[in-house]
Design a protein around this motif. Structure first.
Motif, PDB file in Angstrom:
ATOM      1  N   THR A   5       0.844  -1.203   0.000  1.00 27.60           N
ATOM      2  CA  THR A   5       0.000   0.000   0.000  1.00 27.60           C
ATOM      3  C   THR A   5       0.875   1.247   0.000  1.00 27.60           C
ATOM      4  N   THR A   6       0.349   2.286  -0.609  1.00 30.94           N
ATOM      5  CA  THR A   6       1.056   3.570  -0.635  1.00 30.94           C
ATOM      6  C   THR A   6       0.088   4.632  -0.135  1.00 30.94           C
ATOM      7  N   ASP A   7       0.526   5.404   0.845  1.00 30.06           N
ATOM      8  CA  ASP A   7      -0.368   6.456   1.333  1.00 30.06           C
ATOM      9  C   ASP A   7      -0.119   7.764   0.579  1.00 30.06           C
ATOM     10  N   SER A   8      -0.878   8.794   0.935  1.00 29.04           N
ATOM     11  CA  SER A   8      -0.820  10.038   0.149  1.00 29.04           C
ATOM     12  C   SER A   8       0.560  10.689   0.195  1.00 29.04           C
ATOM     13  N   SER A   9       1.318  10.413   1.263  1.00 20.68           N
ATOM     14  CA  SER A   9       2.661  11.005   1.333  1.00 20.68           C
ATOM     15  C   SER A   9       3.678  10.168   0.568  1.00 20.68           C
ATOM     16  N   GLY A  10       3.185   9.081  -0.072  1.00 22.07           N
ATOM     17  CA  GLY A  10       4.099   8.257  -0.852  1.00 22.07           C
ATOM     18  C   GLY A  10       4.776   7.168  -0.038  1.00 22.07           C
ATOM     19  N   LYS A  11       4.369   7.027   1.203  1.00 23.95           N
ATOM     20  CA  LYS A  11       4.984   6.015   2.059  1.00 23.95           C
ATOM     21  C   LYS A  11       4.417   4.629   1.724  1.00 23.95           C
ATOM     22  N   VAL A  12       5.340   3.685   1.503  1.00 24.41           N
ATOM     23  CA  VAL A  12       4.931   2.343   1.096  1.00 24.41           C
ATOM     24  C   VAL A  12       4.928   1.392   2.301  1.00 24.41           C
ATOM     25  N   GLU A  68      -3.498   5.686  -1.146  1.00 21.54           N
ATOM     26  CA  GLU A  68      -3.512   6.201  -2.498  1.00 21.54           C
ATOM     27  C   GLU A  68      -3.604   5.043  -3.483  1.00 21.54           C
TER      28      GLU A  68
END
Lengths: 599, 385
Positions: free
Chosen positions: A376-383, A399
């Motif tokens: 998964t990737t969040d809105s800050s680009g963290k995987v 995201e």
């Protein structure tokens, strides 16, 4: 021994066509196994393997055979596992051979598994020595089977050897054919060491024991060796061969098969498929095809009785010593308490591990539905990587969600192509290739999400092809998918251990299906049980298990309380297989209900 | 402490297909005198153990004890009086099968010292009696119920059974209504249970016996309790109903975990506290009547098995039997007696969910809990271990 006197081969057969019996006969005939030592099916070591009729660990036995030409040959008989979960290991074992004895039952003829195994061997470039076994049976029909071998497998069966492993008929002819038809290893004695590790296990005295096939050069005790995938080096402590007991030697030359120990403490350091060379005079290129074996399927294992947690931990530690593909780390479930998230090669591997934990360590376990690792990737680009559905962030916090895909190669007779296409499409597959190997032998390649493969793909493939199709798969990486988490609520409370990740388009169907399965698996009890499937806060399916209305012993007569007590004991024993979640008792099988959903 | 003696007479005219007691269908062919002698000898073997007990009840059960001649019953009662120096104030019950007793025999039994009769009526429906394999007809039942009163007994009880194949609700209503018309102060109403090792068990496992579903039976049970209660009978145990003061004191011994000696083939005994074991012991006699007789004749205790109870078992037995009683069990008393601590949350949960009710330290099954007593008892036992 000079390479030209060496023959490396394995035996391949459909289950029950006599592979283990023939192996025993060969050991006896060559005097490798004396009458006294004889133990039926020597090659299959573990009890559990014997019961399942499969061989999990490869083994290699050295035999000396004095042939009719007066020369004594050194044979290495290499045994192979036989399931798709272990297909990589099989391929490495076959890579250690130049030929294979192909056994076909004289009455049953060529069976699906025979074909699948034969394909795999010829794909690995092995020379096949066909044997028609069980000719002593009244229903034996050698000529018909000879025809089948030619038609179905597509190799010449003119010289197929009629045999009865049970009665020892044909053993000598088979050994002669091996000498004659299985090629000797190429003589590359002058080259630097290049050896294939095709199996490894942990021994509490020796550390890791590796089975190797020397492809080029030679290996000596005391020498400093290194593994090409890791670059790590070790001193060779012992070298030897199994005959079938371990016999130490000072040196293994080109073409030879044997074991190596080098005070290696972790099984993960000696990877199957890796290339071994020397530090002093290293080979330039590793052998092809090495793959890091990573667990693909994850599942939570929990003791039914929480006091067994430490015992489960110790048991996993012990199993992992010998199983580099098994990984585990502690996890906590609201519903199930303390347990471990474990990683496996595939479903069969998972079942075997669970069964060993239950049988050898006498643990009562609940395993949760197997899952793959999602990305998964969040809105800050963290995987983040998620190997437990209940850890999946809510959709607004993601995201992107990606799932692992694999490239599945299915080998099949042309007849079943239509059904196989349908299956692959149902499993969200995309066709990548189709090749006709012969007129009636096809390889189709699909890219399919791994999650669709791990559940029941293999079983379905076998069933729609009547067992004739075989498959192998390799990971291709992550791809975005429209996935969501499906939760299960029992009496309004979410049971984290029952959550699954599903494709959005199928979520309703899967939810309904799962809830129905759960309803049939959860027994009636003191309380009514409401089972619901939800996506986020939306309930998409609901079923109920009515409360028991009557559970009463009418009579206790004449002061005989023993009978009443027996009933109580029986109830207690029944309860042992149930996990208390809130005031509801859920049986073990319910946590795997997702595997049973019909589609 | 109260103490009871149970005498088992294992012979029946025919064995009923649902019966899993130690009984044998022998027609009229049974060694009555030898068996009586064996009972007397066995009592003698326990002389030291029972000579100082505070005997409160004797119970002749079976089998069919009414097959025996009142003279033999009298011999046994006299022997017990002789050994125990008991007062005359005992409850002495005997089970009667309607077909095996008449006015004369009942008078004889009364003269022999029996003062309470428990009669196995089961039903007034010919269909039900046939299905249950009973030898009595509805007429026999009516006759004996009158005879028992006429012969001068003042304390009597009848057994009824429901939950037979295809039984309709109105069939059971009729049975209860007719039973009440005899104005007996004690009624036992049993739900037919299929037991392993019986003829019904065999048929059931072959799929040849279909009985009403548990859901359906739960309605029968609820109705029975309600109706009998409204007619002045208190449900004092799961299957037993009595007017005030007519409870069977012998059976209360079993349910309260007290001591009793069982004599005869297959009889069970319980000594709550022994010199050797503070949690008590249980034993059972050899089941086969001929072997039982032989063993006693050789002067040996006719034991099948003995078990010395440990604390857990004793606690479990107490709950198992105690919760069957409407009086319930005294949790604080149990905790004190066995030095254990109950999991109050678990028990509280059962109260909260309406399976148990409590007043001070007493816990008893509710109406809902009664229907599910096996499961509730199991949870209660778990809360104590």
């Amino acid at each position: 021994m000079e390479p030209k006197y060496i023959r490396n081969f394995s035996i391949i057969a459909h289950v029950d066509h006599g592979k283990s019996t023939l192996a025993d006969r060969i050991l006896e005939f060559t005097g490798t196994l004396s009458e006294r030592e004889k133990e039926d099916q020597f090659l299959d070591q573990m009890e559990i393997e014997r019961e399942r009729g499969i061989t999990i660990k490869a083994q290699a036995v050295r035999l000396n055979y004095k042939a009719e030409d007066g020369i004594t040959y050194g044979f290495n008989l290499i045994d192979t596992p036989g399931h798709v979960d272990f297909s990589y290991e099989v391929s490495r074992s076959l890579m250690a051979c130049e030929g294979a004895v192909l056994i076909v039952d004289a009455s049953q003829g060529v069976e699906a598994q025979t074909v699948a195994n034969a394909y795999m061997a010829t794909d690995s470039g092995l020379e096949l020595v066909p044997v028609i076994n069980k000719i002593d049976l009244p229903a034996a029909d050698v000529e018909r089977v000879r025809g089948e071998i030619e038609d179905v497998i597509g190799i010449s069966a003119e010289e197929a050897i009629p045999a009865s492993a049970k009665q020892g008929i044909g053993t000598k002819e088979i050994l002669e054919a091996i000498v004659k038809h299985v090629p000797a290893p190429a003589d590359k004695s002058a080259e630097p060491l290049k050896a294939l590790i095709f199996d490894s296990w942990f021994d509490s005295y020796q550390g890791v024991v590796m089975l190797i096939r020397v492809v080029e050069g030679k290996i000596k005790t005391g020498e400093e060796i290194k593994f090409m995938s890791t670059g790590r080096s070790y001193d060779v402590r012992t070298l030897g061969i199994f005959s079938p007991r371990a016999i130490e030697v000072d040196e293994l030359g080109t073409g030879e098969v044997g074991f190596v120990t080098a005070s290696i403490k972790e099984i993960n350091e000696a990877k199957v498929g890796d290339t071994m060379t020397t530090v002093e005079n290293p080979t330039k290129k590793p052998l092809p095809g090495f793959r890091e074996m990573k667990p693909m399927v994850f599942s939570g294992l929990y003791p039914i009785d929480s006091v067994d947690y430490d015992r489960l931990k110790e048991a996993l530690e012990k199993l992992a010593l010998n199983d580099s593909s098994l990984v585990y780390e502690p996890e906590t479930s609201i519903a199930l308490g303390f347990g471990f998230r474990c990683g496996f090669l595939g479903l069969l591997h998972m079942e075997i591990v669970k069964e060993r934990l239950e049988r050898e360590f006498e643990l009562e376990l609940i395993s949760t539905a197997p899952t793959v690792i999602y990305k998964t990737t969040d809105s800050s680009g963290k995987v983040s990587y998620v190997d437990n559905p209940s850890d999946l962030p809510s959709p607004d916090k993601m995201e992107l969600i990606e799932e692992p895909y694999v490239l599945v190669s299915v080998h099949t007779p042309g007849t079943y192509l239509g059904a196989i296409f349908d299956l692959c499409i149902k499993k969200r597959g995309t066709q990548r290739d189709i090749r006709y190997v012969t007129e009636d032998r096809v390889i189709v390649v699909y890219e399919i999400p791994l999650s669709e493969i791990v559940y029941d793909f293999y079983d379905r493939l076998k069933s729609i092809s009547r067992g004739y199709a075989s498959m192998e798969y390799e990971p291709t990486g992550y791809k975005g998918s429209d996935l969501i988490r499906l939760d299960v609520l029992v009496n309004g409370e979410p049971v984290d251990a029952l959550s699954i990740i599903v494709h959005k388009e199928r979520s309703y169907e899967r939810g309904r299906d799962l809830i129905q399965k759960l309803r049939s698996l959860i027994p009636r009890q003191l309380y009514e049980v409401i089972i619901q499937a939800s996506i986020g806060s939306r309930i998409i399916a609901r079923e109920s298990v009515k409360a028991v209305r009557k559970d009463v012993t009418a009579k206790c007569y004449g002061g005989d309380i023993t009978r009443k007590r027996k009933l109580l004991e029986k109830q207690k024993a029944g309860k042992k297989r149930l996990k208390q979640v809130g005031n509801i008792e859920i049986p073990q099988e319910a946590f795997l209900a997702v595997l049973k959903t019909s589609e | 402490m109260p103490f009871g003696i149970y005498i088992h007479i294992p012979y029946c005219v025919t064995k009923c297909p649902y019966c899993d007691f130690n009984s044998y269908g022998v027609g009229s062919n049974f060694p009555e005198d030898d068996y009586t002698d064996s009972i007397l000898s066995e009592l003698e073997l326990y002389r030291n153990d029972i000579s100082n007990v505070d005997l409160t009840s004797i119970f002749f059960g079976g089998g069919t004890p009414s097959l025996f001649d009142p003279k033999n019953i009298e011999k046994i009662i006299s022997k017990i009086y002789d050994i125990t120096n008991s007062s005359e104030n005992l409850e002495i019950s005997l089970e009667v099968n309607p077909k095996t007793a008449d006015l004369q025999k009942l008078r004889g039994l009364r003269a022999a010292g029996i003062n309470r009769i428990s009669v196995g009526i089961q039903s007034f429906s010919e269909r039900k009696l046939k299905f249950l394999g009973r030898i009595n007809t509805p007429e026999d039942s009516r006759q004996i119920l009158g005879d028992i009163v006429e012969s001068g007994f003042e304390n009597y009880s009848m057994d009824l059974m429901y939950g037979t194949k295809d039984e309709t609700f109105s069939e059971w209503e009729d049975d209860i209504a007719e039973a009440l018309s005899f104005n007996y102060p004690h009624i036992s109403a049993y739900c037919l249970t299929v037991e392993d090792g019986t003829e019904f068990g065999r048929r059931y496992s072959l799929g040849k016996l279909k009985l009403p579903s548990d859901d359906r039976l739960s309605k029968f049970i609820a109705y029975t309790t309600d109706f009998l209660q409204s007619s002045g009978y208190r449900q004092y145990e799961i299957s037993n109903y009595a007017k005030e003061g007519s409870e069977c004191s012998h059976n209360m011994l079993y349910w309260k975990g007290q001591s009793y000696l069982g004599v005869g083939a297959g009889a069970h005994s319980h000594f709550a506290i022994t010199d050797l074991n503070q949690w008590g012991e249980r034993w059972a006699n050899i089941r086969n009547p001929a072997q039982y007789i032989k063993s006693v004749q050789e002067g040996k205790k006719p034991l099948d098995f003995t078990e010395i109870l440990n604390r857990d078992e004793a606690v479990q037995d107490n709950v198992l039997m105690g919760l069957r009683l409407n009086d319930g069990i005294d949790l604080v008393d149990i905790e004190k007696r066995f030095s254990i601590t109950a999991d109050k949350d678990k028990i509280g949960r059962l109260v909260e969910d309406g399976f148990l009710e409590s007043s001070e330290d007493l816990f008893r099954l509710t109406k809902k809990g009664n229907l599910l007593s096996n499961a509730v008892i199991l949870r209660f036992v778990e809360a104590l271990s």
